[in-house]
Write a protein that holds these residues in place. Structure first.
Motif, mmCIF file in Angstrom:
data_model
loop_
_atom_site.group_PDB
_atom_site.id
_atom_site.type_symbol
_atom_site.label_atom_id
_atom_site.label_comp_id
_atom_site.label_asym_id
_atom_site.label_seq_id
_atom_site.Cartn_x
_atom_site.Cartn_y
_atom_site.Cartn_z
ATOM 1 N N ARG A 192 -11.232 51.420 -0.460
ATOM 2 C CA ARG A 192 -10.761 51.731 0.898
ATOM 3 C C ARG A 192 -9.619 50.792 1.298
ATOM 4 N NH1 ARG A 192 -16.243 52.388 1.382
ATOM 5 N NH2 ARG A 192 -16.913 54.489 1.944
ATOM 6 N N ALA A 193 -9.718 49.532 0.869
ATOM 7 C CA ALA A 193 -8.656 48.560 1.173
ATOM 8 C C ALA A 193 -7.354 48.985 0.489
ATOM 9 C CB ALA A 193 -9.073 47.170 0.715
ATOM 10 N N SER A 194 -7.467 49.419 -0.787
ATOM 11 C CA SER A 194 -6.272 49.856 -1.521
ATOM 12 C C SER A 194 -5.649 51.071 -0.855
ATOM 13 C CB SER A 194 -6.637 50.203 -2.970
ATOM 14 O OG SER A 194 -7.305 49.126 -3.566
ATOM 15 N N LEU A 195 -6.516 52.022 -0.465
ATOM 16 C CA LEU A 195 -6.017 53.242 0.182
ATOM 17 C C LEU A 195 -5.308 52.910 1.501
ATOM 18 C CD1 LEU A 195 -5.966 56.378 0.147
ATOM 19 C CD2 LEU A 195 -8.054 56.304 1.532
ATOM 20 N N ALA A 196 -5.950 52.023 2.284
ATOM 21 C CA ALA A 196 -5.351 51.641 3.582
ATOM 22 C C ALA A 196 -3.991 50.968 3.368
ATOM 23 C CB ALA A 196 -6.302 50.716 4.334
ATOM 24 N N LEU A 197 -3.910 50.122 2.342
ATOM 25 C CA LEU A 197 -2.647 49.429 2.070
ATOM 26 C C LEU A 197 -1.542 50.419 1.690
ATOM 27 C CD1 LEU A 197 -3.870 46.258 0.141
ATOM 28 C CD2 LEU A 197 -2.716 46.320 2.348
ATOM 29 N N VAL A 198 -1.884 51.402 0.845
ATOM 30 C CA VAL A 198 -0.885 52.406 0.435
ATOM 31 C C VAL A 198 -0.429 53.205 1.650
ATOM 32 C CG1 VAL A 198 -0.541 54.510 -0.919
ATOM 33 C CG2 VAL A 198 -1.693 52.560 -1.949
ATOM 34 N N LEU A 199 -1.409 53.632 2.483
ATOM 35 C CA LEU A 199 -1.056 54.413 3.674
ATOM 36 C C LEU A 199 -0.151 53.613 4.609
ATOM 37 C CD1 LEU A 199 -4.424 56.228 4.539
ATOM 38 C CD2 LEU A 199 -2.325 57.221 3.606
ATOM 39 N N MET A 200 -0.462 52.313 4.738
ATOM 40 C CA MET A 200 0.344 51.458 5.618
ATOM 41 C C MET A 200 1.754 51.275 5.073
ATOM 42 S SD MET A 200 -0.811 50.365 8.373
ATOM 43 C CE MET A 200 -2.175 51.174 9.124
ATOM 44 N N ALA A 201 1.867 51.249 3.741
ATOM 45 C CA ALA A 201 3.184 50.979 3.142
ATOM 46 C C ALA A 201 4.094 52.199 3.190
ATOM 47 C CB ALA A 201 3.014 50.513 1.694
ATOM 48 N N LEU A 202 3.504 53.395 3.334
ATOM 49 C CA LEU A 202 4.306 54.627 3.245
ATOM 50 C C LEU A 202 5.491 54.682 4.220
ATOM 51 C CD1 LEU A 202 1.814 57.537 2.463
ATOM 52 C CD2 LEU A 202 3.691 56.678 1.062
ATOM 53 N N PRO A 203 5.280 54.456 5.531
ATOM 54 C CA PRO A 203 6.447 54.533 6.442
ATOM 55 C C PRO A 203 7.558 53.554 6.088
ATOM 56 C CG PRO A 203 4.398 54.441 7.686
ATOM 57 C CD PRO A 203 4.049 54.151 6.266
ATOM 58 N N LEU A 204 7.166 52.407 5.501
ATOM 59 C CA LEU A 204 8.172 51.392 5.165
ATOM 60 C C LEU A 204 9.055 51.829 3.996
ATOM 61 C CD1 LEU A 204 5.897 48.225 5.385
ATOM 62 C CD2 LEU A 204 7.543 49.021 7.078
ATOM 63 N N LEU A 205 8.571 52.798 3.217
ATOM 64 C CA LEU A 205 9.331 53.225 2.037
ATOM 65 C C LEU A 205 10.392 54.272 2.386
ATOM 66 C CD1 LEU A 205 6.363 53.587 -0.479
ATOM 67 C CD2 LEU A 205 7.967 51.696 -0.291
#
Lengths: 97, 290
Positions: free
Chosen positions: B97-110
């Motif tokens: 869940r931590a990995s998923l949350a991190l990926v989701l959070m990083a998406l707008p920054l990309l």
């Protein structure tokens, strides 16, 4: 060399601005030399924080720029008065800041 | 004092110095030169002294853009910093869940800035955009193309969506760096969740929060692409921030001298406020008055 000459031409140098940046470069060299000869010690003056010699120079220069801008925006008198005020401010910060 | 110094290390800094010189110092010196001249071309130019500074400092359009810029940056910090901390605290500490949350959070920054602007320009449109249509369907009149409040809200929400994840990721990294021993000691003392946050997590996040506040302030103060794509500075001048005003002067009107004078004032404001933020935040909680 041609590229460098084009770059320098495009910078549209003038004597006053050149002298200003030469002064800043000289100031940085003097500050570096002073740091080697007499390493700075943080101290607390009238500024609301402890400062090193470099901090005080930075605050002095920043304040001098703002004094000139404020003078241009608010006062109609010649800018030399702002320059005198800025030098006084710079000296005050360096000595008592 | 026995201090070993190796001055050869300065050579290792040389490439960075050259890059900074080319990308920052040379343009800055050029701008200072331009600010004191009427420039038609590098060969065709006239010294005008402080004339451009006097004219831009008395310009109502610049005053308006400056006020809008300060209000925008203030609102952005007010929303993104607390929201970022809250989201970081709510994110799972470990596991998938931590990995998923991190990926989701990083998406707008990309997503590139102009693409973010285009996405929100379409999404928020009252006629064809899902977001704009939905708000109107709820009975709230919303059209960012002719309503200054709606335009502001669109740009603020867009920036919050785009950049809060940066604050979240920084805070999350700060939170994960706190040793378990602190939480164990707090549990033994019977500390409440608020006290754990106030006396352990918040002080331990000071370093990353400093970076977050500085980055978000400087970025929001320089914002250009997103509002330019979404509103083009309108309606009227409602979302004409400093950088859009500057571009209009420099590129739209080709008034390079006044644009250079505005650039120097702009640079001084960012330099001064960053210095103040940095000093206040590095001294906060260290016992020294800032």
């Amino acid at each position: 060399m041609e590229a460098l000459a084009t770059l320098i031409r495009s910078m549209a140098w003038t004597m006053p601005v050149g002298l200003f940046f030469a002064g800043v470069a000289l100031l940085l060299l003097v500050m570096t030399g002073l740091q080697f000869a007499y390493p700075t010690i943080e101290r607390k003056g009238f500024l609301p924080m402890t400062t090193t010699r470099g901090d005080r120079v930075f605050i002095g220069l920043l304040g001098a720029a703002w004094i000139h801008l404020a003078w241009l925006a608010l006062v109609a008198s010649p800018l030399w008065w702002a320059s005198i005020l800025a030098v006084l401010w710079f000296a005050l910060v360096l000595r008592f800041g | 004092m026995d201090k070993i110094e190796n001055n050869k290390a300065w050579f290792l800094v040389l490439p960075v110095f050259v890059i900074v010189a080319i990308s920052a110092i040379i343009p800055l010196m050029t701008v200072v030169n331009y600010a004191f001249q009427d420039i038609f071309s590098p060969q065709d130019r006239y010294w005008v002294g402080t004339e451009w500074f006097e004219s831009v400092l008395a310009d109502d359009d610049l005053h308006g853009a400056l006020i809008r810029q300060f209000v925008f940056s203030f609102v952005i910090l007010l929303v993104e910093i607390p929201l970022g901390i809250a989201l970081a605290l709510a994110m799972p500490a470990r596991g998938w869940r931590a990995s998923l949350a991190l990926v989701l959070m990083a998406l707008p920054l990309l997503i590139p800035w102009n693409v973010v602007g285009t996405i929100w320009q379409v999404f928020a449109r009252a006629d064809i955009g899902l977001g704009g249509w939905l708000v109107n369907a709820l009975g709230i009149p919303y059209n960012y193309t002719n309503d200054p409040v709606a335009a502001w809200l669109t740009i603020v929400v867009m920036d919050v969506w785009h950049w809060t994840p940066l604050v979240v990721l920084l805070c999350y990294a700060g939170l994960r760096a706190i040793p378990d021993a602190y939480y164990q000691a707090a549990a033994i003392d019977g500390a409440s969740a608020w006290k754990v946050f106030r006396y352990i997590e918040l002080p331990k996040m000071r370093g990353v929060l400093l970076i977050a506040v500085l980055l978000r302030f400087m970025d929001s103060f320089m914002i250009y692409t997103e509002p330019f794509v979404v509103t083009g500075g309108g309606p009227g001048n409602a979302t004409t921030f400093l950088s859009i005003h500057l571009t209009k002067i420099a590129i739209g009107q080709m008034d390079l001298g006044p644009a250079a004078a505005i650039s120097i004032i702009y640079f001084l404001i960012i330099l001064t406020l960053s210095f103040v933020f940095y000093n206040v935040m590095t001294r906060m909680g260290t016992g020294e008055r800032a």
